[in-house]
Design an enzyme around this catalytic site. Structure first.
Site, PDB file in Angstrom:
ATOM      1  N   HIS A   1      35.767  48.955  24.750  1.00  0.00           N
ATOM      2  CA  HIS A   1      35.858  47.715  23.992  1.00  0.00           C
ATOM      3  C   HIS A   1      34.651  46.805  24.184  1.00  0.00           C
ATOM      4  O   HIS A   1      34.696  45.626  23.836  1.00  0.00           O
ATOM      5  CB  HIS A   1      37.172  46.992  24.300  1.00  0.00           C
TER       6      HIS A   1
ATOM      7  N   ASP B   1      42.805  37.731  27.019  1.00  0.00           N
ATOM      8  CA  ASP B   1      43.656  37.429  25.860  1.00  0.00           C
ATOM      9  C   ASP B   1      44.257  38.699  25.261  1.00  0.00           C
ATOM     10  O   ASP B   1      45.291  38.644  24.592  1.00  0.00           O
ATOM     11  CB  ASP B   1      42.833  36.747  24.763  1.00  0.00           C
TER      12      ASP B   1
ATOM     13  N   GLU C   1      43.385  26.867  26.537  1.00  0.00           N
ATOM     14  CA  GLU C   1      42.277  27.408  25.749  1.00  0.00           C
ATOM     15  C   GLU C   1      42.029  26.467  24.579  1.00  0.00           C
ATOM     16  O   GLU C   1      42.551  25.347  24.531  1.00  0.00           O
ATOM     17  CB  GLU C   1      42.571  28.831  25.249  1.00  0.00           C
TER      18      GLU C   1
HETATM   19  P1  FAD Z   1      34.355  49.384  28.488  1.00  0.00           P
HETATM   20  O1  FAD Z   1      33.835  48.715  27.282  1.00  0.00           O
HETATM   21  O2  FAD Z   1      34.763  50.780  28.347  1.00  0.00           O
HETATM   22  O3  FAD Z   1      33.301  49.257  29.677  1.00  0.00           O
HETATM   23  C1  FAD Z   1      32.635  48.039  29.918  1.00  0.00           C
HETATM   24  C2  FAD Z   1      31.663  48.168  31.101  1.00  0.00           C
HETATM   25  O4  FAD Z   1      32.391  48.337  32.282  1.00  0.00           O
HETATM   26  C3  FAD Z   1      30.727  49.370  30.987  1.00  0.00           C
HETATM   27  O5  FAD Z   1      29.491  49.053  31.547  1.00  0.00           O
HETATM   28  C4  FAD Z   1      31.425  50.407  31.818  1.00  0.00           C
HETATM   29  O6  FAD Z   1      30.504  51.338  32.333  1.00  0.00           O
HETATM   30  C5  FAD Z   1      32.052  49.559  32.904  1.00  0.00           C
HETATM   31  N1  FAD Z   1      33.294  50.137  33.406  1.00  0.00           N
HETATM   32  C6  FAD Z   1      34.374  50.498  32.685  1.00  0.00           C
HETATM   33  N2  FAD Z   1      35.318  50.978  33.509  1.00  0.00           N
HETATM   34  C7  FAD Z   1      34.825  50.898  34.753  1.00  0.00           C
HETATM   35  C8  FAD Z   1      35.314  51.253  36.040  1.00  0.00           C
HETATM   36  N3  FAD Z   1      36.518  51.803  36.207  1.00  0.00           N
HETATM   37  N4  FAD Z   1      34.513  51.054  37.109  1.00  0.00           N
HETATM   38  C9  FAD Z   1      33.278  50.516  36.968  1.00  0.00           C
HETATM   39  N5  FAD Z   1      32.761  50.184  35.783  1.00  0.00           N
HETATM   40  C10 FAD Z   1      33.528  50.355  34.695  1.00  0.00           C
HETATM   41  N6  FAD Z   1      37.208  39.876  27.906  1.00  0.00           N
HETATM   42  C11 FAD Z   1      37.689  38.836  28.622  1.00  0.00           C
HETATM   43  O7  FAD Z   1      37.245  38.595  29.744  1.00  0.00           O
HETATM   44  N7  FAD Z   1      38.698  38.067  28.124  1.00  0.00           N
HETATM   45  C12 FAD Z   1      39.278  38.313  26.930  1.00  0.00           C
HETATM   46  O8  FAD Z   1      40.187  37.596  26.528  1.00  0.00           O
HETATM   47  C13 FAD Z   1      38.810  39.414  26.158  1.00  0.00           C
HETATM   48  N8  FAD Z   1      39.367  39.718  24.984  1.00  0.00           N
HETATM   49  C14 FAD Z   1      38.911  40.802  24.280  1.00  0.00           C
HETATM   50  C15 FAD Z   1      39.523  41.134  23.075  1.00  0.00           C
HETATM   51  C16 FAD Z   1      39.098  42.218  22.362  1.00  0.00           C
HETATM   52  C17 FAD Z   1      39.774  42.551  21.064  1.00  0.00           C
HETATM   53  C18 FAD Z   1      38.004  42.988  22.825  1.00  0.00           C
HETATM   54  C19 FAD Z   1      37.488  44.134  22.040  1.00  0.00           C
HETATM   55  C20 FAD Z   1      37.379  42.666  24.022  1.00  0.00           C
HETATM   56  C21 FAD Z   1      37.815  41.565  24.763  1.00  0.00           C
HETATM   57  N9  FAD Z   1      37.224  41.215  25.972  1.00  0.00           N
HETATM   58  C22 FAD Z   1      37.730  40.167  26.698  1.00  0.00           C
HETATM   59  C23 FAD Z   1      36.030  41.908  26.459  1.00  0.00           C
HETATM   60  C24 FAD Z   1      36.374  42.975  27.476  1.00  0.00           C
HETATM   61  O9  FAD Z   1      36.718  42.386  28.706  1.00  0.00           O
HETATM   62  C25 FAD Z   1      35.169  43.856  27.693  1.00  0.00           C
HETATM   63  O10 FAD Z   1      34.895  44.534  26.523  1.00  0.00           O
HETATM   64  C26 FAD Z   1      35.349  44.795  28.859  1.00  0.00           C
HETATM   65  O11 FAD Z   1      34.222  45.611  28.899  1.00  0.00           O
HETATM   66  C27 FAD Z   1      36.619  45.631  28.879  1.00  0.00           C
HETATM   67  O12 FAD Z   1      36.655  46.624  27.979  1.00  0.00           O
HETATM   68  P2  FAD Z   1      36.931  48.160  28.395  1.00  0.00           P
HETATM   69  O13 FAD Z   1      37.964  48.309  29.418  1.00  0.00           O
HETATM   70  O14 FAD Z   1      37.136  48.815  27.102  1.00  0.00           O
HETATM   71  O15 FAD Z   1      35.544  48.530  29.080  1.00  0.00           O
END
Ligand code: FAD
Length: 524
Positions: free
Chosen positions: A95, A161, A277
């Site tokens: 994400h 969120d 918020e």
């Molecule tokens: P990914 O996008 O898959 O990874 C993000 C980063 O983290 C990459 O660099 C990856 O290598 C690293 N990573 C992933 N997993 C691990 C692990 N296990 N160990 C070490 N590194 C790791 N963020 C907020 O803080 N608050 C919000 O309210 C919020 N709302 C969101 C709503 C939506 C619809 C979306 C799309 C995103 C939102 N986000 C929010 C952003 C979100 O926190 C980031 O995109 C975050 O990266 C989490 O997504 P993911 O788990 O898919 O991680």
């Protein structure tokens, strides 16, 4: 399925021969055995080549779904020992919006679809007097919530969120929502981690044990290791939520009230809200406020009637959690809190719902957008931390200036208390006691025929916002940062940059991990 192999010698032979001209002995790269799966399936590889942002694209060679931490150890150790450098990127749920979880030419470790072992039960720690739960780094927060609720009526304290994000993914950034003013971000609500470093070592870390790795990994953008287990702080889950929105046309009054509410973080629970918020209302289109199907017909006041003379509006959003035992007093508690605020009279929108429904609110919006084909579109998002002392300048220059009368998505704005953030973590925030998150959550609609909805237009606008802050001397920090040059990253981290580089050398000396973040380390 034909391309999906059990973690095996022979896949890695194929991988290394693809990686470069030197074919290495397979045993150098990976010991056989393990529960994980490594896949060359083109559809799986294609899925891992993109992210939610839909802007960046980078094909990995393979995707690995680890069944346990041992699988991650074997893969990373093999890569570390290999003479041929290849990147390994941890992907939570993909994400990110700027390719941060992509692994160009390497292996994507797909954490959110791995692990088969049962989850441990929540437990009580007599030393802290708190409950906690150990979860897999790839677990989605929604699954953590369902698990802890079902086993003791417990829930994590600090949220994002949206719950369809992975634990490791948000802990690599910070994890913020309206609870952060009180509980701090998610990275302030973790007791212990298991991390597979870039050398392939599995290390347990906490404030007391291997603390440098612990603090480095939190907010560390995946640079120092892969989080395979996180011990998350829990509280007794409230049953219901009173959810209130009030409107302002005066930005100064809006931010004064927001800052008042977050200053009550230490107050007795009946004297503060549980979530604070806010957002900027430009118009009420589906894309513009997909986070908020809230202004329901039941409410007596339509936004348009308030907006007619006011132009831009700001919406302050709060919740008060409560249990059935407090149902009789909730009206009184909320009234007393609202009584301190200076919003537009008669602009109070209230709803009441189960706690879980409140936490999962954005997923409902997701379903609505999906149904209209508006979810899987490019997302040129921009998230900024803005120092409170400059938020009025930001309003004048950006909300009332650069944005014009279109936002192409929700624009969130809410303050947080810096002392709730542990400065030993890797995340960087402005040097002020209070700072705001301003999140431009835009959707590009390339086929709309409206040039102001195009990816190019919105990306240019993001650039303009950053340039405006630079020119006006507003010392913002990007949240979920997207920088390219070394100088930009050094500026982003400021005084933490030296430590960040040193820790990179210590924990991922071959700079193999999370290369999708685009940090040009001197070693690579
Ligand atoms: P990914 O996008 O898959 O990874 C993000 C980063 O983290 C990459 O660099 C990856 O290598 C690293 N990573 C992933 N997993 C691990 C692990 N296990 N160990 C070490 N590194 C790791 N963020 C907020 O803080 N608050 C919000 O309210 C919020 N709302 C969101 C709503 C939506 C619809 C979306 C799309 C995103 C939102 N986000 C929010 C952003 C979100 O926190 C980031 O995109 C975050 O990266 C989490 O997504 P993911 O788990 O898919 O991680």
């Amino acid at each position: 399925m034909a391309h999906t192999l059990l973690l095996p010698l022979f896949f890695i032979c194929g991988l290394t021969s693809t990686v470069g001209p030197t074919v290495e002995p397979a045993e150098m790269l990976l010991q056989p055995a393990g529960e994980g799966q490594l896949s060359l399936d083109p559809s799986e590889v294609a899925t891992a080549a993109v992210d939610f942002g839909g802007v960046a694209r980078a094909e990995p060679l393979a995707v690995m779904r680890p069944g346990c931490a041992g699988d991650v150890v074997r893969l990373v150790r093999a890569a570390y020992r290999s003479a041929r450098w290849f990147p390994v990127s941890d992907r939570g749920h993909g994400h990110s919006t700027n390719g941060q979880a992509l692994s160009p030419g390497g292996v994507v470790v797909q954490m959110s679809r791995g692990r088969i072992a049962p989850r441990p039960m929540p437990a009580y720690s007599p030393s802290t007097g708190e409950y906690y739960v150990d979860v897999w780094g790839g677990d989605l927060w929604v699954d953590v919530l369902n698990w802890t609720l079902a086993n003791g009526g417990l829930a994590p304290k600090s949220w994002t969120d949206y719950l369809y994000l992975s634990v490791g993914g948000t802990l690599s950034n910070a994890g913020i929502s309206g609870q952060a003013f009180h509980h701090g971000p998610q990275i302030s609500n973790v007791y212990e981690l298991d991390v597979v470093t870039g050398k392939g070592e599995l290390i347990t870390c906490s404030e007391e044990q291997n603390s440098e790795l612990f603090h480095g990994v939190l907010g560390g953008l995946g640079q120092f290791g892969i989080i395979t287990r996180a011990r998350i702080a829990l509280e007794t889950a409230p049953h219901r939520v009173r959810w209130i929105r009030v409107l302002y046309s005066d930005f100064a009054a809006f931010t004064r009230d927001q800052e008042l509410l977050v200053s009550l973080h230490g107050a007795h629970r009946s004297e503060r809200f549980d979530y604070v918020e806010g957002f900027v209302i430009v118009d009420e289109g589906l894309i513009n406020n997909w986070r908020s199907s809230f202004f329901s017909p039941k409410n007596p006041v339509k936004i348009s009637s308030v907006q007619a003379n006011a132009g831009l509006l700001y919406c302050l959003e709060m919740t008060k959690n409560y249990d059935s035992s407090a149902a009789d007093s909730i009206d009184e508690v909320v009234e007393a809190l609202l009584g301190q605020l200076g919003y537009i009279p008669a602009s109070v929108f209230t709803t009441d719902l189960p706690y879980v429904d409140f936490l999962d609110r954005v997923h409902k919006a997701e379903m609505r957008l999906r149904a209209k084909g508006l979810w899987a579109v490019p997302h040129p998002w921009l998230n900024l931390f803005v120092p409170a002392s400059r938020i009025a300048d930001f309003d004048r220059g950006v909300f009332r200036g650069i944005l014009g009368n279109k936002s192409s998505g929700p624009t969130l704005i809410y303050p947080m208390n810096k002392h709730k953030w542990d400065d030993r973590s890797s995340v960087v925030t402005p040097h002020e006691d209070t700072f705001y998150l301003v999140a431009f959550l835009r959707s590009a609609l390339p086929d709309s025929g409206d040039p102001t909805q195009s990816l190019e237009y919105l990306s240019r606008q993001n650039k303009k916002i950053l340039e405006f802050c630079d020119d006006a001397g507003i010392e913002i920090k990007q949240y979920l940062p997207d920088h390219r040059s070394r100088a930009e990253w050094a500026r982003h981290f400021g005084p933490k940059w030296g430590r960040f580089l040193r820790q990179k050398g210590q924990f991922d000396p071959k700079c193999m991990l999370a290369t999708g973040q685009g940090i040009p380390f001197p070693l690579v």
